[in-house]
Design a protein around this motif. Sequence first.
Motif, mmCIF file in Angstrom:
data_model
loop_
_atom_site.group_PDB
_atom_site.id
_atom_site.type_symbol
_atom_site.label_atom_id
_atom_site.label_comp_id
_atom_site.label_asym_id
_atom_site.label_seq_id
_atom_site.Cartn_x
_atom_site.Cartn_y
_atom_site.Cartn_z
ATOM 1 N N THR A 1 0.867 -1.172 0.000
ATOM 2 C CA THR A 1 0.000 0.000 0.000
ATOM 3 C C THR A 1 0.909 1.229 0.000
ATOM 4 O O THR A 1 2.115 1.110 0.274
ATOM 5 N N PRO A 2 0.379 2.415 -0.283
ATOM 6 C CA PRO A 2 1.241 3.610 -0.256
ATOM 7 C C PRO A 2 1.942 3.814 1.096
ATOM 8 O O PRO A 2 3.115 4.175 1.129
ATOM 9 N N ILE A 3 1.246 3.557 2.195
ATOM 10 C CA ILE A 3 1.881 3.739 3.504
ATOM 11 C C ILE A 3 2.964 2.693 3.725
ATOM 12 O O ILE A 3 4.015 2.988 4.300
ATOM 13 N N ALA B 1 6.533 0.169 13.116
ATOM 14 C CA ALA B 1 5.404 0.863 12.490
ATOM 15 C C ALA B 1 4.946 0.118 11.235
ATOM 16 O O ALA B 1 3.740 -0.028 10.994
ATOM 17 N N LEU B 2 5.897 -0.366 10.450
ATOM 18 C CA LEU B 2 5.551 -1.129 9.246
ATOM 19 C C LEU B 2 4.801 -2.401 9.621
ATOM 20 O O LEU B 2 3.777 -2.735 9.012
ATOM 21 N N ALA B 3 5.269 -3.099 10.634
ATOM 22 C CA ALA B 3 4.594 -4.320 11.082
ATOM 23 C C ALA B 3 3.193 -4.005 11.603
ATOM 24 O O ALA B 3 2.236 -4.749 11.336
ATOM 25 N N THR B 4 3.042 -2.904 12.310
ATOM 26 C CA THR B 4 1.735 -2.509 12.839
ATOM 27 C C THR B 4 0.770 -2.186 11.707
ATOM 28 O O THR B 4 -0.388 -2.617 11.730
ATOM 29 N N VAL B 5 1.231 -1.446 10.712
ATOM 30 C CA VAL B 5 0.382 -1.114 9.566
ATOM 31 C C VAL B 5 -0.071 -2.384 8.862
ATOM 32 O O VAL B 5 -1.247 -2.520 8.506
ATOM 33 N N ARG C 1 -0.338 -5.389 10.165
ATOM 34 C CA ARG C 1 -1.242 -6.133 11.039
ATOM 35 C C ARG C 1 -2.630 -5.492 11.045
ATOM 36 O O ARG C 1 -3.647 -6.187 11.000
ATOM 37 N N LEU C 2 -2.696 -4.169 11.067
ATOM 38 C CA LEU C 2 -3.982 -3.475 11.086
ATOM 39 C C LEU C 2 -4.702 -3.556 9.744
ATOM 40 O O LEU C 2 -5.927 -3.443 9.694
ATOM 41 N N ALA C 3 -3.967 -3.754 8.671
ATOM 42 C CA ALA C 3 -4.567 -3.809 7.343
ATOM 43 C C ALA C 3 -5.197 -5.158 7.040
ATOM 44 O O ALA C 3 -5.924 -5.301 6.074
ATOM 45 N N ASN D 1 -7.099 -14.550 10.642
ATOM 46 C CA ASN D 1 -6.470 -13.243 10.451
ATOM 47 C C ASN D 1 -5.422 -13.302 9.352
ATOM 48 O O ASN D 1 -4.495 -12.514 9.329
ATOM 49 N N ALA D 2 -5.565 -14.236 8.444
ATOM 50 C CA ALA D 2 -4.580 -14.397 7.382
ATOM 51 C C ALA D 2 -4.710 -13.253 6.389
ATOM 52 O O ALA D 2 -5.808 -12.806 6.070
#
Length: 149
Positions: free
Chosen positions: A66-68, A121-125, A127-129, A145-146
């Motif tokens: 994703t862009p983020i 932060a990358l891992a969090t993004v 996981r949240l996505a 949650n795959a």
Amino acid sequence: MSDPAIPTAVKPPENATPATVRRMLDNWLLDVMSERFVGKDHRKTRDRFEAEVRAVADELAGPTPTPIEATLSLTAAVCWAELRYLWGCEQSGKDRTIAQADLSQRRLDKAHARYVRTLKALATVRRLAVPTLQVNVAHQQVVSNARPA
């Protein structure tokens, strides 16, 4: 009205998309970093350095970021490059005073912390996505949650 503090290489055209502006800023940042780390007169080495940072960013971003994720991946790659540079400086820094060695170690510690925070932060993004799928079949609940492929 143009801002004289913004380098010409970073001034986007009026109709530039956010992605174009981001690419221009990314290119400028890598150019500044490579000049600082390698030197102005070594264009081939600077190009290799920039390619290596982009390769690390691409590897961290994955196949369809994703862009983020793309932004955080490049940020992590830049932090990785700075950390490697400071490690090299630390290893080659002989005949330093205690104050110089302390400053060098603090810079290294802060660079490492930035790198780890960016990876987190990358891992969090990521996981949240991930969308959560919940299915109830005959009172047997399945939660997945795959990340979709």
